[in-house]
Design a protein around this motif. Structure first.
Motif, PDB file in Angstrom:
ATOM      1  N   GLU A   1       0.745  -1.222  -0.057  1.00  0.00           N
ATOM      2  CA  GLU A   1      -0.061   0.156   0.088  1.00  0.00           C
ATOM      3  C   GLU A   1       1.012   1.116   0.064  1.00  0.00           C
ATOM      4  OE1 GLU A   1      -3.111   2.280  -0.393  1.00  0.00           O
ATOM      5  OE2 GLU A   1      -3.109   0.150  -0.389  1.00  0.00           O
ATOM      6  N   ARG A   2       1.933   1.320   0.938  1.00  0.00           N
ATOM      7  CA  ARG A   2       2.808   2.258   0.833  1.00  0.00           C
ATOM      8  C   ARG A   2       3.430   2.819  -0.708  1.00  0.00           C
ATOM      9  NH1 ARG A   2       6.110   2.000   6.395  1.00  0.00           N
ATOM     10  NH2 ARG A   2       4.516   2.342   7.776  1.00  0.00           N
ATOM     11  N   PHE A   3       3.807   1.435  -1.206  1.00  0.00           N
ATOM     12  CA  PHE A   3       4.526   1.554  -2.553  1.00  0.00           C
ATOM     13  C   PHE A   3       3.550   2.290  -3.569  1.00  0.00           C
ATOM     14  CE2 PHE A   3       5.369  -0.348  -6.650  1.00  0.00           C
ATOM     15  CZ  PHE A   3       6.766   0.294  -6.724  1.00  0.00           C
ATOM     16  N   ARG A   4       2.255   1.654  -3.649  1.00  0.00           N
ATOM     17  CA  ARG A   4       1.325   2.136  -4.465  1.00  0.00           C
ATOM     18  C   ARG A   4       0.982   3.684  -4.344  1.00  0.00           C
ATOM     19  NH1 ARG A   4      -2.627  -1.381  -2.677  1.00  0.00           N
ATOM     20  NH2 ARG A   4      -1.497  -3.198  -2.737  1.00  0.00           N
ATOM     21  N   LYS A   5       1.074   3.957  -3.066  1.00  0.00           N
ATOM     22  CA  LYS A   5       0.753   5.407  -2.804  1.00  0.00           C
ATOM     23  C   LYS A   5       1.845   6.307  -3.202  1.00  0.00           C
ATOM     24  CE  LYS A   5      -2.133   5.245   1.214  1.00  0.00           C
ATOM     25  NZ  LYS A   5      -2.242   5.617   2.703  1.00  0.00           N
ATOM     26  N   GLN A   6       2.944   5.889  -3.088  1.00  0.00           N
ATOM     27  CA  GLN A   6       4.164   6.794  -3.586  1.00  0.00           C
ATOM     28  C   GLN A   6       4.374   7.024  -5.291  1.00  0.00           C
ATOM     29  OE1 GLN A   6       6.057   8.264  -1.302  1.00  0.00           O
ATOM     30  NE2 GLN A   6       7.266   9.238  -3.051  1.00  0.00           N
ATOM     31  N   VAL A   7       4.043   5.591  -5.710  1.00  0.00           N
ATOM     32  CA  VAL A   7       4.085   5.770  -7.137  1.00  0.00           C
ATOM     33  C   VAL A   7       2.954   6.453  -7.845  1.00  0.00           C
ATOM     34  CG1 VAL A   7       3.513   4.035  -9.295  1.00  0.00           C
ATOM     35  CG2 VAL A   7       5.213   3.128  -7.508  1.00  0.00           C
ATOM     36  N   GLU A   8       1.581   6.550  -7.079  1.00  0.00           N
ATOM     37  CA  GLU A   8       0.516   7.451  -7.400  1.00  0.00           C
ATOM     38  C   GLU A   8       0.876   9.112  -7.295  1.00  0.00           C
ATOM     39  OE1 GLU A   8      -2.475   8.680  -9.170  1.00  0.00           O
ATOM     40  OE2 GLU A   8      -1.784   6.695  -9.299  1.00  0.00           O
ATOM     41  N   ALA A   9       1.623   9.180  -6.100  1.00  0.00           N
ATOM     42  CA  ALA A   9       2.041  10.484  -5.903  1.00  0.00           C
ATOM     43  C   ALA A   9       3.410  10.948  -6.866  1.00  0.00           C
ATOM     44  CB  ALA A   9       2.852  10.575  -4.334  1.00  0.00           C
ATOM     45  N   GLU A  10       4.307  10.304  -7.158  1.00  0.00           N
ATOM     46  CA  GLU A  10       5.164  10.573  -8.156  1.00  0.00           C
ATOM     47  C   GLU A  10       4.460  10.981  -9.595  1.00  0.00           C
ATOM     48  OE1 GLU A  10       8.711  11.464  -9.658  1.00  0.00           O
ATOM     49  OE2 GLU A  10       8.034  11.097  -7.642  1.00  0.00           O
ATOM     50  N   ARG A  11       3.379  10.074 -10.001  1.00  0.00           N
ATOM     51  CA  ARG A  11       2.720  10.297 -11.188  1.00  0.00           C
ATOM     52  C   ARG A  11       1.908  11.415 -11.261  1.00  0.00           C
ATOM     53  NH1 ARG A  11      -0.293   5.690 -11.385  1.00  0.00           N
ATOM     54  NH2 ARG A  11       1.217   4.438 -12.151  1.00  0.00           N
ATOM     55  N   THR A  12       1.231  11.620 -10.175  1.00  0.00           N
ATOM     56  CA  THR A  12       0.461  13.059 -10.099  1.00  0.00           C
ATOM     57  C   THR A  12       1.630  14.283  -9.924  1.00  0.00           C
ATOM     58  OG1 THR A  12       0.209  12.832  -7.758  1.00  0.00           O
ATOM     59  CG2 THR A  12      -1.574  12.087  -8.880  1.00  0.00           C
ATOM     60  N   HIS A  13       2.592  14.122  -9.247  1.00  0.00           N
ATOM     61  CA  HIS A  13       3.506  15.206  -9.192  1.00  0.00           C
ATOM     62  C   HIS A  13       4.107  15.426 -10.470  1.00  0.00           C
ATOM     63  CE1 HIS A  13       6.668  17.748  -7.509  1.00  0.00           C
ATOM     64  NE2 HIS A  13       7.441  16.993  -8.198  1.00  0.00           N
ATOM     65  N   THR A  14       4.543  14.331 -11.243  1.00  0.00           N
ATOM     66  CA  THR A  14       5.170  14.703 -12.669  1.00  0.00           C
ATOM     67  C   THR A  14       4.026  15.199 -13.564  1.00  0.00           C
ATOM     68  OG1 THR A  14       6.512  12.800 -12.380  1.00  0.00           O
ATOM     69  CG2 THR A  14       6.112  13.274 -14.604  1.00  0.00           C
ATOM     70  N   GLN A  15       2.653  14.791 -13.496  1.00  0.00           N
ATOM     71  CA  GLN A  15       1.850  15.486 -14.311  1.00  0.00           C
ATOM     72  C   GLN A  15       1.757  16.809 -13.987  1.00  0.00           C
ATOM     73  OE1 GLN A  15      -1.319  12.703 -13.579  1.00  0.00           O
ATOM     74  NE2 GLN A  15      -0.920  11.175 -15.080  1.00  0.00           N
ATOM     75  N   ALA A  16       1.546  17.112 -12.865  1.00  0.00           N
ATOM     76  CA  ALA A  16       1.478  18.714 -12.449  1.00  0.00           C
ATOM     77  C   ALA A  16       2.609  19.310 -12.837  1.00  0.00           C
ATOM     78  CB  ALA A  16       1.295  18.653 -11.015  1.00  0.00           C
ATOM     79  N   LEU A  17       3.734  18.881 -12.808  1.00  0.00           N
ATOM     80  CA  LEU A  17       5.106  19.763 -13.454  1.00  0.00           C
ATOM     81  C   LEU A  17       5.034  19.647 -14.896  1.00  0.00           C
ATOM     82  CD1 LEU A  17       8.064  18.213 -11.275  1.00  0.00           C
ATOM     83  CD2 LEU A  17       6.779  20.571 -11.055  1.00  0.00           C
ATOM     84  N   ASP A  18       4.407  18.811 -15.476  1.00  0.00           N
ATOM     85  CA  ASP A  18       4.481  18.859 -17.056  1.00  0.00           C
ATOM     86  C   ASP A  18       3.171  19.858 -17.523  1.00  0.00           C
ATOM     87  OD1 ASP A  18       6.191  17.054 -17.467  1.00  0.00           O
ATOM     88  OD2 ASP A  18       4.742  15.341 -17.768  1.00  0.00           O
TER      89      ASP A  18
END
Length: 100
Positions: free
Chosen positions: A57-74
């Motif tokens: 669960e922690r890993f999934r949350k971190q992957v999702e956070a990284e994905r949304t962070h990358t999308q926000a930066l793009d």
């Protein structure tokens, strides 16, 4: 304990520190007792399996956070790039040294 010497337990690792009150120097450091080891291998395996869902669960949350962070930066970069293209280059500021 002598006068002017006090002991503090580290909240992170549990080590005991002896500190001189006058100078503030570390006089002694005692490592914490080792963590309890499982009595047998099957107990250790049970412990690891019970923690598996938490790790996943922690890993999934971190992957999702990284994905949304990358999308926000793009998205932010694309907006600033579009703004820069429509406005053109910033006007050059005339400095005193340029007048000489």
């Amino acid at each position: 304990m002598d006068d002017g010497v006090f002991e503090i337990e580290c909240p992170c690792c549990g080590a005991t520190l002896e500190i001189d009150a006058e100078t503030g120097h570390l006089l002694a450091h005692r490592k914490p007792p080792p963590a309890s080891t499982p009595a047998d291998l099957s107990e250790a395996v049970k412990r690891l399996r019970s923690q598996e869902s938490t790790r996943d669960e922690r890993f999934r949350k971190q992957v999702e956070a990284e994905r949304t962070h990358t999308q926000a930066l793009d998205k932010r970069f694309d907006g600033l790039l579009k703004k820069a293209r429509t406005e053109g280059p910033a006007p050059r500021v005339l400095r005193d040294i340029d007048l000489d």
